[in-house]
Enzyme design. Structure first.
Site, PDB file in Angstrom:
ATOM      1  N   LEU A  19       5.365 -12.714 108.705  1.00  0.00           N
ATOM      2  CA  LEU A  19       4.308 -12.927 107.725  1.00  0.00           C
ATOM      3  C   LEU A  19       4.741 -13.907 106.645  1.00  0.00           C
ATOM      4  O   LEU A  19       3.957 -14.226 105.743  1.00  0.00           O
ATOM      5  CB  LEU A  19       3.916 -11.595 107.071  1.00  0.00           C
ATOM      6  N   TYR A  55      -1.897 -27.313 104.764  1.00  0.00           N
ATOM      7  CA  TYR A  55      -1.574 -25.921 105.086  1.00  0.00           C
ATOM      8  C   TYR A  55      -1.903 -25.634 106.545  1.00  0.00           C
ATOM      9  O   TYR A  55      -1.108 -25.027 107.282  1.00  0.00           O
ATOM     10  CB  TYR A  55      -2.364 -24.989 104.160  1.00  0.00           C
ATOM     11  N   LYS A 114       0.599 -24.496 109.698  1.00  0.00           N
ATOM     12  CA  LYS A 114       0.360 -23.296 110.494  1.00  0.00           C
ATOM     13  C   LYS A 114       0.239 -23.640 111.983  1.00  0.00           C
ATOM     14  O   LYS A 114       0.748 -22.912 112.843  1.00  0.00           O
ATOM     15  CB  LYS A 114      -0.901 -22.582 110.000  1.00  0.00           C
ATOM     16  N   ASN A 152     -10.287 -15.286 105.791  1.00  0.00           N
ATOM     17  CA  ASN A 152      -9.988 -14.858 104.427  1.00  0.00           C
ATOM     18  C   ASN A 152      -9.706 -13.357 104.407  1.00  0.00           C
ATOM     19  O   ASN A 152     -10.440 -12.566 105.009  1.00  0.00           O
ATOM     20  CB  ASN A 152     -11.168 -15.162 103.499  1.00  0.00           C
ATOM     21  N   PRO A 182     -21.258  33.481  78.440  1.00  0.00           N
ATOM     22  CA  PRO A 182     -21.411  34.882  78.876  1.00  0.00           C
ATOM     23  C   PRO A 182     -22.780  35.452  78.490  1.00  0.00           C
ATOM     24  O   PRO A 182     -23.259  35.259  77.373  1.00  0.00           O
ATOM     25  CB  PRO A 182     -20.272  35.600  78.137  1.00  0.00           C
ATOM     26  N   GLY A 183     -23.415  36.126  79.464  1.00  0.00           N
ATOM     27  CA  GLY A 183     -24.689  36.792  79.233  1.00  0.00           C
ATOM     28  C   GLY A 183     -25.909  35.896  79.240  1.00  0.00           C
ATOM     29  O   GLY A 183     -27.035  36.375  79.104  1.00  0.00           O
TER      30      GLY A 183
END
Length: 398
Positions: A63, A118, A122, A147, A309-310
């Site tokens: 890579l 580039y 490659k 991409n 509560p309640g």
């Protein structure tokens, strides 16, 4: 199996190495692979270690490369010359293990890539590996990636998607010259899945018609089969929607395997620490509180209700709206009665035995905290988000 990864500290390398280590450490038991060692090599690694890694490797992921050089000459040095050295080392130790090469669609030198230095570097690397394979019999796996995007990609370096995610997450400006520009995008997890396939000898093979992939079982090239074609405008619109989620509470649609799901995960990886948490509006009174948590355009909303509560809450009914009440803490009673009927249906509920209770359309209902000293905490899901202009809520005691 011993794996050598060059360019291990880069975007793809980091994601791949983490996946390989999860397999090595038996954290990922889904692949059927056994990995003993993952050798990570990058520009900061001592050069003499490369020979040792090459001697032991059963598979090489190359890579390593340069895509943002200070001078154009660095393209060939970083992309072709390093590979040349790597292959010479493999030959010197007689290691004919498979070699994967990370290339680029720019290597086609077609269209807007025609003058790409580039791309030329490659392409030179591709031909070098193919020639090496022909002479040694080593398996060559050449991937021309489109991409890439995903977590850990460097903004202003790896891809426009990384830049957009980073800038929008951090309230920085972005520049879009043409919203209609179409990109082919490969998500990092889909790429890593294909790399694992390659390790198993199950890589996807192809030939190219221009820049279009033609799947062929014995093709010269390899490819990752899952990509997404989207415009810059679509990407930006989705990112703005993601950014607004803490304000709207509306979750964007993110179906399994969709680009939006992958982009959302990518966007979140760029959030600054001060945005990881965001406040929710609590509606508080003497009875307790009610807080909307999440909303969806198609699947309603989730809220949290806390009763003192309640206290009895509810005492209303709906025509079309229906809900799930799920008590997660405390001890309570849920009552339902069909409108026009006298029968009351009762469910005693508690956080000790979590269950979901339907609040049926046409049934008035309530929830009562039976405890004398503990709050009753209930997760509530409704099949639609609350609309103050049409609340579909009518008071009536059970």
């Amino acid at each position: 199996m011993n794996i050598l990864v060059t360019g291990a500290n880069g975007f793809v390398g980091k994601n791949l190495c983490c996946a390989l280590k999860n397999i090595r450490d038996n954290k990922d038991k889904t692949t059927g692979l056994t990995i003993e060692n993952v050798y990570e090599y990058d520009v900061d690694t001592a050069p003499e270690l490369l020979l040792e890694y090459v001697k032991r490797a059963d598979f090489v992921f190359n890579l390593a490369g340069v895509n943002r050089p200070k001078s154009q000459d660095e393209f060939m040095q970083g992309n072709r010359d390093f590979l040349d050295n790597l292959l010479e080392l493999l030959k010197s130790v007689g290691n004919t293990c498979p070699v994967m090469l990370s290339s680029s669609i720019q290597a086609s030198l077609l269209g807007r890539y025609k003058e790409s230095d580039y791309g030329r570097s490659k392409l030179a690397g591709e031909e070098l590996l193919f020639d090496y394979s022909k002479k040694t019999g080593a398996k060559a796996l050449v991937y021309r990636f489109p991409n890439l995007f995903g977590k850990w990609s460097r903004p202003n370096y790896n891809s426009a998607v990384a830049t957009f995610c980073n800038n929008i997450a951090n309230d920085l400006p972005i520049q879009v010259n043409d919203r209609s520009t179409l990109l082919e995008l490969l998500y990092i997890d889909d790429l890593v899945d294909e790399m694992v396939n390659a390790l198993k000898g199950e890589e996807h093979r192809c030939e190219y018609d221009g820049n279009d992939v033609i799947p062929i079982e014995n093709g010269r090239y390899c490819y990752a089969p899952i990509t997404h074609k989207v415009t810059l405008g679509e990407i930006v619109d989705l990112l703005e929607e993601f950014k607004n989620q803490p304000n709207t509470l509306v979750l964007p649609e993110i179906p399994k395997g969709s680009f939006s799901k992958k982009l959302y995960s990518t966007y979140l990886s760029y959030l600054p620490k001060e945005k990881i948490s965001f406040p929710l509006k609590m509606n508080v009174d003497a009875r307790g509180s009610f807080t909307e948590l999440l909303k969806s355009e198609k699947c309603g909303q989730v809220s949290i209700n806390i009763s003192k509560p309640g206290i009895t809450k509810g005492q209303h009914w709906h025509n079309t709206k229906w809900e799930f009440f799920i008590v997660v803490s405390g001890h309570g009673l849920i009552e339902l009665r069909k409108i026009g009927d006298d029968e009351v249906i009762r469910f005693e509920v508690s956080g000790e035995k979590i269950e979901a209770i339907h609040m049926l359309p046409g049934y008035t209902h309530n929830i009562i905290n039976l405890s004398e000293n503990q709050d009753l905490v209930t997760v509530m899901w409704a099949n639609e988000s609350f609309d103050p202009n049409k609340p579909d809520t009518f008071a009536e005691t059970v």
